[in-house]
Design a protein around this motif. Structure first.
Motif, PDB file in Angstrom:
ATOM      1  N   VAL A  11      -4.525   2.569  -5.335  1.00  0.00           N
ATOM      2  CA  VAL A  11      -3.968   2.747  -3.983  1.00  0.00           C
ATOM      3  C   VAL A  11      -5.046   2.471  -2.942  1.00  0.00           C
ATOM      4  O   VAL A  11      -4.805   1.795  -1.934  1.00  0.00           O
ATOM      5  CB  VAL A  11      -3.403   4.178  -3.778  1.00  0.00           C
ATOM      6  N   GLN A  12      -6.242   2.964  -3.228  1.00  0.00           N
ATOM      7  CA  GLN A  12      -7.332   2.754  -2.257  1.00  0.00           C
ATOM      8  C   GLN A  12      -7.699   1.276  -2.153  1.00  0.00           C
ATOM      9  O   GLN A  12      -8.049   0.785  -1.069  1.00  0.00           O
ATOM     10  CB  GLN A  12      -8.570   3.584  -2.616  1.00  0.00           C
ATOM     11  N   LYS A  52      -5.078  -0.235   0.075  1.00  0.00           N
ATOM     12  CA  LYS A  52      -5.340   0.182   1.467  1.00  0.00           C
ATOM     13  C   LYS A  52      -6.528  -0.594   2.039  1.00  0.00           C
ATOM     14  O   LYS A  52      -6.500  -1.066   3.186  1.00  0.00           O
ATOM     15  CB  LYS A  52      -5.629   1.688   1.485  1.00  0.00           C
ATOM     16  N   GLU A 112       1.285   4.269  -2.762  1.00  0.00           N
ATOM     17  CA  GLU A 112       1.121   5.697  -2.421  1.00  0.00           C
ATOM     18  C   GLU A 112       2.278   6.503  -3.016  1.00  0.00           C
ATOM     19  O   GLU A 112       2.081   7.582  -3.585  1.00  0.00           O
ATOM     20  CB  GLU A 112       1.115   5.891  -0.898  1.00  0.00           C
ATOM     21  N   TRP A 159       0.851  -1.202   0.000  1.00  0.00           N
ATOM     22  CA  TRP A 159       0.000   0.000   0.000  1.00  0.00           C
ATOM     23  C   TRP A 159       0.891   1.259   0.000  1.00  0.00           C
ATOM     24  O   TRP A 159       0.671   2.191  -0.785  1.00  0.00           O
ATOM     25  CB  TRP A 159      -0.929  -0.103   1.213  1.00  0.00           C
ATOM     26  N   THR A 160       1.921   1.258   0.843  1.00  0.00           N
ATOM     27  CA  THR A 160       2.823   2.413   0.940  1.00  0.00           C
ATOM     28  C   THR A 160       3.558   2.640  -0.384  1.00  0.00           C
ATOM     29  O   THR A 160       3.732   3.777  -0.832  1.00  0.00           O
ATOM     30  CB  THR A 160       3.850   2.173   2.066  1.00  0.00           C
TER      31      THR A 160
END
Ligand code: FAD
Length: 493
Positions: A337-338, A341, A305, A301-302
């Motif tokens: 990205v969402q 997450k 981002e 996830w990072t």
């Protein structure tokens, strides 16, 4: 007292044998191929001593009344899962998600083993006390543990035992002594093994019934006589400068072949022994796999981002932020990205408890497996979209940023490689960063990592079918055949 970065670095200078090409590397902390990555790992340890990040990274262990890294915490509530996630995220952000095997990866796995020591007991060999001692040792000293659990095979169609004369390359016991075992053979791939304090050697795949000689797990320190690490090509070594190769110059975590040549392993370091069932179960019946996947999914996830941030900067640089096509491309990346997450948050929210786990909580298994699939599928798409946004600007770059200072070509570069929003210097820096993330050897290795780091796709895709979901959804669909509707769908509760 938790160790700091300097103590970690000095512990690496222990006589371990690392080969890079035909050179034996004396000290990885000073070698041009490895020193920056070692510093990057050291920086992670340093953060635990930083007043700003200490709370996010550590917890007070009531048993020892000392602070331990949160990755070693055995979570017993949703809130503890969240605090572990924050620790994983804090570390992942330090490398923008490019240190896949930061120490919290295997620390989480070891916490998973320690949550279920009974999984290591019950056969002819009882490893339960050894696994608890591994947990205490690594948590108290905040050790960096790598793992090698993949068996290289000459013939992939055959079991390890069936490889035939001369092809016996799996790690096996060559001799037993009163004090332990002597092992030989190889394991691939040891990511970050050259930077680790200890290496767990085991097998995650289901072994054949004839593979009992290879059914063992243990930990070994890299400096143990007979342990040899053969590094792949070093991207850090090839990096020209921090400006020209901003990621590969600092975050090349390395992958190495582990060779064990008559290595003595004391019994206290053996976790499973001549036991096919327990050698497999330690990864799947304990929360080790889902714990490690927590780190991996937060890191992923990072990383997205960061890459989405690059896409946004590229749009600004090109002056394309208002362009409908560029907005659509950027929007797709932000959406990915969402998705990344949401798998983390959903796996935490849907956490599971099992009667045999004695109050320990695990990430939701189905969502964790799904995250692995999603990551493998969207990473190549993400990289592709980012490169499409850049166009030729990604290639039209000088050999080095320092060429801008050259009296002949510097003025030309400053004139021709710039955009309405950026000077040549800014634009070249940005595009070199994007290239390092999407097109370099380092980037290509990352694309491979995101596909294979937890097994090959045919394994993790099929893994989803062992969750019971296919049967559950099959039952739901069969109601249409029967012309009836039971109340409550498969997940309507
Ligand atoms: C960058 C990187 C870092 C890694 N780090 C580590 C680490 O730190 N520790 C560790 O233990 N391992 C690590 N691995 C190894 C990883 O676990 C293995 O690569 C992975 O398990 C796949 O095993 P394999 O390479 O033998 O692939 P295989 O199982 O041989 O699969 C390769 C391909 O062969 C085909 N294939 C083979 N068998 C089948 C089948 N039955 N059905 C369908 N298709 C099949 C598929 O196309 C598959 O994608 C790493 C791998 C990479 C790439």
């Amino acid at each position: 007292m938790m160790r700091n970065g300097a103590a970690y670095l000095s512990s690496l200078n222990d006589g371990r044998i690392v080969w890079l090409g035909q050179q034996k590397v004396g000290n990885v902390t000073s070698a041009a191929a490895f020193r920056n990555a070692a510093q990057s790992f050291a920086q992670l340890y340093e953060l635990s001593h930083d007043s700003a990040s200490r709370t996010a990274l550590t917890y007070l262990d009531p048993a020892s009344d000392t602070r331990h890294a949160l990755s070693f915490l055995i979570p017993r509530s949703y809130e503890e899962l969240v605090s572990k996630r924050i620790a994983h995220k804090t570390w992942a952000e330090e490398s923008f998600g490019f240190l896949g095997r930061s120490p919290d990866y295997m620390a989480s796995g070891i916490a998973g083993f320690a949550a279920r020591p009974d999984v290591f007991a019950g056969g002819d060999f009882d490893g339960s006390a050894n696994v608890l001692s591994l947990y205490r040792r690594t948590a108290e000293q905040n050790l960096f543990v790598a793992f090698t659990i993949t068996n290289p095979k000459i013939d992939k169609a055959k079991s390890l035992a069936q490889q035939g004369p001369g092809n016996d390359i799996g790690v096996r016991t060559v001799r037993e002594t009163d004090g332990g075992i002597v092992v030989s053979g190889a394991k691939s791939i040891g990511t970050a093994a050259i930077f680790a304090d200890e290496i767990i050697v085991g097998t995650i795949e289901p072994l054949s019934q004839d593979d009992v000689d290879y059914a063992l797990s243990f930990t070994v320190t890299p400096a143990t006589p007979g342990v040899i690490l053969i590094s792949r090509d070093s991207y850090e070594h090839a990096a020209r400068s921090r400006e020209d190769n901003p990621l590969s110059s600092r975050f090349d975590e390395n992958d190495a072949l582990l060779v064990l040549d008559n290595v003595f392993i004391p019994w206290e370091r053996v976790l499973t022994y001549r036991d096919i069932q327990r050698t497999f179960a330690m990864w799947w019946e304990t929360p080790a796999y889902t714990n490690m996947a927590h780190q991996a999914s937060v890191r992923f996830w990072t990383k997205l981002e960061f890459l989405a941030g690059l896409a946004s900067l590229v749009c600004d640089s090109h002056g394309s932020a208002g362009n409908p096509q560029a907005r659509a491309q950027l929007g797709r990346l932000l959406g990915y990205v969402q998705l990344a997450k949401s798998t983390v948050l959903a796996a935490e929210a849907g956490h599971e408890t099992k009667a045999e786990d004695d109050g320990v909580v695990r990430l939701n298994r189905e969502i964790t497996y799904a995250q692995r699939i999603l990551a493998g599928e969207i990473y190549p798409k993400f990289i592709h979209e980012l490169r499409m946004l850049c166009g030729g600007a990604l290639i039209q770059l000088p050999d080095s940023l320092h060429d801008l200072d050259h009296p002949d070509i510097g003025p030309m570069l400053r004139r021709f490689i710039r955009s309405s929003a950026q000077s040549a210097d800014e634009r070249i820096r940005l595009m070199k960063l994007v290239w390092d993330a999407t097109g370099s050897d380092f980037a290509s290795r990352h694309a491979h990592y995101e596909q294979f780091y937890q097994g090959a796709p045919h394994v993790y895709l099929a893994q989803m079918t062992f969750t019971g979901l296919a049967e559950k959804y099959g039952h739901f669909a069969s109601q249409a055949l029967a012309g009836k509707n039971e109340t409550g769908g498969p997940d309507n509760h």
